[in-house]
Write a protein that holds these residues in place. Structure first.
Motif, short mmCIF file in Angstrom:
data_model
loop_
_atom_site.label_atom_id
_atom_site.label_comp_id
_atom_site.label_asym_id
_atom_site.label_seq_id
_atom_site.Cartn_x
_atom_site.Cartn_y
_atom_site.Cartn_z
N PRO A 1 19.90 5.29 0.92
CA PRO A 1 20.32 6.44 1.74
C PRO A 1 19.56 7.73 1.44
CG PRO A 1 21.99 5.95 0.09
CD PRO A 1 20.97 4.84 0.04
N GLU A 2 19.02 7.85 0.27
CA GLU A 2 18.31 9.07 -0.12
C GLU A 2 16.79 8.96 0.03
OE1 GLU A 2 20.04 11.82 -0.91
OE2 GLU A 2 21.86 10.66 -0.55
N THR A 3 16.32 7.83 0.58
CA THR A 3 14.88 7.60 0.68
C THR A 3 14.51 7.21 2.11
OG1 THR A 3 14.99 6.75 -1.58
CG2 THR A 3 12.91 6.45 -0.43
N PRO A 4 14.39 8.19 3.00
CA PRO A 4 14.04 7.88 4.39
C PRO A 4 12.75 7.08 4.56
CG PRO A 4 14.77 10.15 4.21
CD PRO A 4 14.65 9.62 2.81
N ARG B 1 7.78 2.89 -3.20
CA ARG B 1 7.73 1.42 -3.24
C ARG B 1 9.02 0.77 -3.78
NH1 ARG B 1 2.94 -0.05 -6.05
NH2 ARG B 1 1.94 1.02 -4.33
N PRO B 2 9.63 1.28 -4.86
CA PRO B 2 10.85 0.62 -5.33
C PRO B 2 11.97 0.59 -4.27
CG PRO B 2 9.98 2.04 -7.04
CD PRO B 2 9.19 2.32 -5.79
N ALA B 3 12.14 1.67 -3.55
CA ALA B 3 13.17 1.70 -2.50
C ALA B 3 12.80 0.75 -1.36
CB ALA B 3 13.36 3.12 -1.97
N LEU B 4 11.54 0.72 -0.97
CA LEU B 4 11.09 -0.20 0.07
C LEU B 4 11.35 -1.65 -0.36
CD1 LEU B 4 7.75 1.60 0.89
CD2 LEU B 4 9.53 1.15 2.58
N ALA C 1 0.81 -1.22 0.00
CA ALA C 1 0.00 0.00 0.00
C ALA C 1 0.85 1.27 0.00
CB ALA C 1 -0.92 0.00 1.23
N ALA C 2 2.15 1.14 -0.08
CA ALA C 2 3.04 2.30 0.00
C ALA C 2 2.83 3.24 -1.19
CB ALA C 2 4.49 1.84 0.04
N VAL C 3 3.22 4.47 -0.98
CA VAL C 3 3.19 5.47 -2.04
C VAL C 3 4.01 4.93 -3.22
CG1 VAL C 3 3.92 7.82 -2.64
CG2 VAL C 3 3.00 7.33 -0.36
N PRO C 4 3.45 4.96 -4.43
CA PRO C 4 4.16 4.38 -5.57
C PRO C 4 5.60 4.88 -5.74
CG PRO C 4 1.90 4.86 -6.18
CD PRO C 4 2.11 5.45 -4.80
N GLY C 5 5.86 6.12 -5.44
CA GLY C 5 7.22 6.64 -5.58
C GLY C 5 8.20 6.06 -4.58
#
Length: 110
Positions: free
Chosen positions: A72-75, A25-28, A19-23
């Motif tokens: 590192p750039e995606t808290p 999701r790839p980092a998650l 359910a994460a924000v699409p932007g």
């Protein structure tokens, strides 16, 4: 703590990732993938769902280090309940006593 206590947390993490924000999701997903890789290293060969739960309840601070290093750039990808829960939920499918979305009857009796 038991497997039954952990599975709900893991499933919730998997739901949150989906359910994460699409932007984000790839980092998650990258972080979750790296945690799964580390689980393979930590548990080695065949393992049970109880062994996975024991590892979880011993602590998951190491997962945060992986998250920061991987994204590192995606808290948003440092959300431990989400990425850790998703990774453990995914890795659970490889447990020797887990099949078809549940523990085998033999393990449930314990």
């Amino acid at each position: 703590m038991r497997f039954d206590d952990a599975i709900g947390l893991w499933e919730e993490g998997a739901r949150r990732l989906k359910a994460a924000v699409p932007g984000d999701r790839p980092a998650l997903e990258r972080v979750s993938d790296e945690i799964v890789t580390q689980l393979r290293r930590r548990l080695g060969g065949p393992f049970t769902s109880a062994e996975l739960a024991q590892l979880y309840f011993r602590g998951t601070d190491w997962c945060f280090e992986i998250a920061v290093k991987t994204a590192p750039e995606t808290p948003a990808a440092w959300d431990m309940p989400t990425v850790t829960g998703d990774a453990f939920s995914r890795y659970l499918r490889e447990a020797s006593d887990y099949s078809g979305g549940r523990r085998t009857e033999q393990q449930q009796a314990r």
